[in-house]
Write an enzyme that holds these catalytic residues in place. Structure first.
Site, PDB file in Angstrom:
ATOM      1  N   GLY A 140       0.822  -1.204   0.000  1.00 55.42           N
ATOM      2  CA  GLY A 140       0.000   0.000   0.000  1.00 55.42           C
ATOM      3  C   GLY A 140       0.850   1.246   0.000  1.00 55.42           C
ATOM      4  O   GLY A 140       2.064   1.207   0.238  1.00 55.42           O
ATOM      5  N   PRO A 145       2.401   4.867   1.200  1.00 52.42           N
ATOM      6  CA  PRO A 145       2.863   5.300   2.535  1.00 52.42           C
ATOM      7  C   PRO A 145       1.741   5.963   3.326  1.00 52.42           C
ATOM      8  O   PRO A 145       0.989   6.784   2.801  1.00 52.42           O
ATOM      9  CB  PRO A 145       3.973   6.306   2.205  1.00 52.42           C
ATOM     10  CG  PRO A 145       4.426   5.948   0.828  1.00 52.42           C
ATOM     11  CD  PRO A 145       3.231   5.430   0.117  1.00 52.42           C
ATOM     12  N   GLY A 194      -1.390   2.512   6.700  1.00 46.29           N
ATOM     13  CA  GLY A 194      -1.593   1.746   7.923  1.00 46.29           C
ATOM     14  C   GLY A 194      -1.013   0.352   7.912  1.00 46.29           C
ATOM     15  O   GLY A 194      -1.465  -0.510   8.672  1.00 46.29           O
ATOM     16  N   LYS A 195       0.016   0.090   7.109  1.00 43.91           N
ATOM     17  CA  LYS A 195       0.604  -1.251   7.053  1.00 43.91           C
ATOM     18  C   LYS A 195       1.288  -1.607   8.374  1.00 43.91           C
ATOM     19  O   LYS A 195       1.067  -2.689   8.927  1.00 43.91           O
ATOM     20  CB  LYS A 195       1.603  -1.331   5.895  1.00 43.91           C
ATOM     21  CG  LYS A 195       1.003  -1.026   4.537  1.00 43.91           C
ATOM     22  CD  LYS A 195       2.011  -1.172   3.424  1.00 43.91           C
ATOM     23  CE  LYS A 195       3.111  -0.140   3.508  1.00 43.91           C
ATOM     24  NZ  LYS A 195       2.613   1.232   3.313  1.00 43.91           N
ATOM     25  N   THR A 196       2.116  -0.703   8.874  1.00 46.57           N
ATOM     26  CA  THR A 196       2.798  -0.957  10.147  1.00 46.57           C
ATOM     27  C   THR A 196       1.811  -0.979  11.303  1.00 46.57           C
ATOM     28  O   THR A 196       1.973  -1.750  12.257  1.00 46.57           O
ATOM     29  CB  THR A 196       3.878   0.115  10.388  1.00 46.57           C
ATOM     30  OG1 THR A 196       4.750   0.170   9.249  1.00 46.57           O
ATOM     31  CG2 THR A 196       4.696  -0.212  11.617  1.00 46.57           C
ATOM     32  N   GLU A 227      -5.054  33.720  -9.591  1.00 44.70           N
ATOM     33  CA  GLU A 227      -5.812  32.722  -8.831  1.00 44.70           C
ATOM     34  C   GLU A 227      -7.315  32.846  -9.080  1.00 44.70           C
ATOM     35  O   GLU A 227      -8.040  31.844  -9.043  1.00 44.70           O
ATOM     36  CB  GLU A 227      -5.511  32.853  -7.336  1.00 44.70           C
ATOM     37  CG  GLU A 227      -4.055  32.658  -6.959  1.00 44.70           C
ATOM     38  CD  GLU A 227      -3.490  31.329  -7.406  1.00 44.70           C
ATOM     39  OE1 GLU A 227      -4.266  30.355  -7.514  1.00 44.70           O
ATOM     40  OE2 GLU A 227      -2.274  31.252  -7.664  1.00 44.70           O
ATOM     41  N   HIS A 236      -8.160  30.678 -12.069  1.00 46.78           N
ATOM     42  CA  HIS A 236      -8.301  29.260 -11.709  1.00 46.78           C
ATOM     43  C   HIS A 236      -9.628  29.004 -11.004  1.00 46.78           C
ATOM     44  O   HIS A 236     -10.341  28.036 -11.303  1.00 46.78           O
ATOM     45  CB  HIS A 236      -7.154  28.847 -10.775  1.00 46.78           C
ATOM     46  CG  HIS A 236      -5.817  28.768 -11.432  1.00 46.78           C
ATOM     47  ND1 HIS A 236      -5.612  28.112 -12.627  1.00 46.78           N
ATOM     48  CD2 HIS A 236      -4.598  29.259 -11.051  1.00 46.78           C
ATOM     49  CE1 HIS A 236      -4.331  28.198 -12.952  1.00 46.78           C
ATOM     50  NE2 HIS A 236      -3.695  28.897 -12.012  1.00 46.78           N
ATOM     51  N   ASP A 252       1.686  25.614 -13.699  1.00 45.67           N
ATOM     52  CA  ASP A 252       0.471  25.179 -14.399  1.00 45.67           C
ATOM     53  C   ASP A 252       0.821  24.499 -15.713  1.00 45.67           C
ATOM     54  O   ASP A 252       0.221  23.477 -16.081  1.00 45.67           O
ATOM     55  CB  ASP A 252      -0.440  26.382 -14.661  1.00 45.67           C
ATOM     56  CG  ASP A 252      -0.834  27.104 -13.384  1.00 45.67           C
ATOM     57  OD1 ASP A 252      -0.923  26.425 -12.344  1.00 45.67           O
ATOM     58  OD2 ASP A 252      -1.042  28.327 -13.429  1.00 45.67           O
TER      59      ASP A 252
END
Length: 658
Positions: free
Chosen positions: A204, A206, A209-211, A427, A430, A502
């Site tokens: 999965g 980073p 929640g693997k660890t 901005e 956008h 952009d």
């Protein structure tokens, strides 16, 4: 005081040994000082002077230590003691002393040699002891323990993590719960001929929640649990990694049945033959030992390997085959329901205001992993603490989300009015396109406050999780990216370098449309092949398996896609020219606008004057709750199709002016 605290108060062994070493050094130093002080009060005589004094009756005592003679002098006004060296095997020396009435005492030869040996070798002994202590600390508490495994055995003394603490990845939990059930009741599964998997690989991105899953297994399982990192195997010395692998499995056999968790296994399990120069690689030797121990000639019954990685593509194929890792469990990025459950877990121990709606937070954070959500909750708690609030409000979570997505505000940065105006119109372009384009992700927030490396940021967030991109969606995102530059041209009659970021994104998206996704006149064909350099774990080169004519057509298609988006964006901005100008003016006034405020501006609704909302009354809290309910209803009525694949350029990232 409990036993745990008493154990923590006990001094560590190396500190006790260092105390005795320092004490020994001090004793030797004092001994040498005393000897040197006593020697200053002695009269050093050569042998002829000594014999003259003996014959004249001045010497009263003689203490013979090998070839050194010390003693006292009588009838003298100077020093009362003397010291001299006699030649070896001097004839009749004792007779001469006795003849003149000298009192004689002789030191045993073996005792003298032993004391001299101890004093002369003391510095070397101290250095050796110090070196042994250093090696013990470097080798995990055992002298010369380079080849010993560094795996830690979970004893359950610390605070346990169970499956109740893991949320948002229910399918992965079910797969691992089956492993634990097998360990608890193996006959239940073996009655029909089934066997327990030898290895489970957690895959999965980073932060998913693997660890954490591994820690939950350690808390749930009633069997010994060993934990080690892939990097702990590889050492500077050749052969150490393979030795540690063998020692790890030997420990596992002693505690069978048991679980062994290897975090970041790609550090040791990468594809063999990837080293530069073709020489022997210590990592390859370690991997070979791991392959043999997992499924070699000698069986390892009762040992289950659980490994985690976010790069399964670079692992060796022999490591992934059935019999070694029989089961691969994907730990995905959580969906809306999963994110809400994760929010519940991380907010269980923090005080929340009534205005906080976890469903709204879950819907407004698509693509967030469990680690991102934990970080967001922590940032919200810290921000509320700085404001001296008793509870965390929805506004605090919004601040934390903006900080995680767009970076920290740089309000101390000095920007000229002209630069600020350029940023506002950039901005605003956008924001306008994101609001009016139906296929594009709606704008979440637009700001001209510098964040990170950007002077301004327009943040888009999808209304739901995305799993695939349509061509209409990609075209809409390209038009949003072009809007900043066009807005500068129309309203300010200039162009700046602020659109560089952009254009990078637009070029990457259009190239993927042509070369990877078949969204051009070239047809449904993959153009270009990645060359994976496994020793780095990076994609470095594209092999151009096409002609120069095809390369020219690819460039033309990319240019046509971008130019088409540019022209359509220009038409849209001219159509909503007055709306864009209002958005820019409000940005200059307020510095930040939310999605609701942008919608109001486009719909011709004037925004309310700015007021301080840090200290909210009860009526304002109720209004916040009402707004959350309206936002939740709005989100529920506007589902969209989206994607989170790591191989695709993230079109949902913030559009920034730099």
């Amino acid at each position: 005081m409990n036993n745990k605290n008493m154990k923590e108060m006990k001094p560590k062994a190396p500190k006790g040994i260092m105390f005795w070493i320092v004490s020994l050094i001090i004793i030797i130093f004092l001994y040498n000082q005393i000897n040197s002080f006593s020697e200053k009060k002695q009269e050093k005589l050569n042998f002829s002077e000594f014999m003259n004094k003996v014959e004249s009756g001045v010497v009263s005592t003689a203490y013979i230590d090998s070839n050194i003679v010390r003693g006292k002098l009588a009838h003298t006004d100077g020093p009362r003691k003397y010291k001299t060296v006699i030649p070896p095997d001097y004839p009749d020396f004792i007779k001469i002393l006795r003849k003149h009435g000298v009192s004689i005492e002789v030191e045993p030869l073996h005792k003298n040699e032993l004391l001299s040996l101890l004093l002369s070798s003391a510095p070397f002994v101290i250095l050796i002891v110090f070196w042994i202590i250093f090696m013990r600390q470097q080798g995990g508490g055992k002298a010369f323990s380079f080849g010993k495994s560094r795996a830690r055995l979970f004893t359950g003394e610390k605070e346990k993590v169970t499956f109740k603490d893991v949320a948002g990845i229910d399918e992965a939990k079910e797969e691992l719960e089956e492993i634990i059930e097998f360990l608890r009741d193996p006959k239940r599964f073996q009655r029909l001929g089934g066997r327990i998997p030898k290895g489970v690989l957690l895959v999965g991105q980073p932060g998913t929640g693997k660890t954490l899953l591994a820690r939950a297994i350690a808390g749930e399982a009633k069997v010994p649990f060993f934990s080690i990192s892939g990097s702990d195997f590889v050492e500077l010395f050749v052969g150490v990694g393979a030795s540690r692998v063998r020692d790890l499995f030997e420990e596992g056999k002693k505690h069978s049945p048991c679980l062994i968790f290897i975090d970041e296994i790609d550090a040791v399990g990468r594809q063999r033959g990837a080293g530069l120069g073709g020489g022997h690689d210590e990592r390859e030797q370690t991997l070979n030992a791991l392959l043999v121990e997992m499924d070699g000639f000698a069986p390892n019954a009762g040992i289950i390997i659980i490994a985690a990685t976010n790069r399964p593509d670079i692992l060796d194929t022999a490591l992934l085959r059935p019999g070694r890792f029989d089961r691969r469990i994907t730990v995905p990025t959580p969906d809306i329901k999963g994110r809400e459950e994760i929010f519940k877990v991380h907010t269980a121990k923090v005080p929340l205001a009534k205005s906080v709606n976890l469903k709204v937070l879950a819907r407004s954070t698509p693509g967030f992993t469990g680690a991102d959500i934990a970080n967001m909750v922590n940032e919200a708690a810290l921000y509320a603490s700085r404001k001296e609030k008793k509870k965390i409000e929805m506004k605090d979570f919004e601040f934390a989300k903006d900080k995680v997505l767009m970076g920290t505000e740089r309000r101390s940065m000095i920007i000229s009015e002209e630069e600020k105006r350029l940023t506002a119109f950039h901005e605003a372009g956008h924001a306008l396109l994101a609001a009016v384009e139906k296929e594009a992700d709606p704008v979440h927030k637009v700001s001209i406050i510098p964040r990170g490396m950007a002077l301004g940021v327009t943040q888009q967030l999808p209304l739901s999780d995305k799993y695939s991109y349509s061509k209409d969606y990609l075209d809409a995102q390209l038009r949003v990216l072009m809007a900043g530059r066009i807005s500068e041209e129309i309203f300010l009659n200039t162009v700046t370098t602020g659109a560089g970021n952009d254009f990078d994104k637009a070029t990457a998206i259009s190239r993927q449309m042509v070369c990877e996704w078949g969204m051009s006149s070239l047809g449904p064909i993959r153009l270009g092949q990645k060359d994976d350099m496994l020793f780095l774990g990076k994609d470095l080169i594209y092999h151009n398996e096409y002609s120069e004519e095809t390369a020219r057509r690819i460039d033309e298609e990319i240019s046509n896609i971008i130019n088409d988006a540019y022209e359509k964006t220009k038409e849209t901005i001219l159509k909503y020219k007055d709306k864009l100008e209002k958005i820019a003016n409000y940005l200059l006034e307020r510095e930040s606008l939310s999605s609701k405020e942008i919608d109001d501006i486009i719909n011709g609704i004037e925004l309310e004057p700015i007021n301080n909302t840090d200290n909210k009354t009860e009526n304002e809290e109720k209004q916040d709750n009402k707004n959350n309910e309206e936002e939740e209803t709005k989100l529920g009525k506007n589902p969209t199709i989206t994607v989170t694949s790591s191989s695709i350029v993230n079109a949902n990232a913030a559009n920034s002016r730099r």
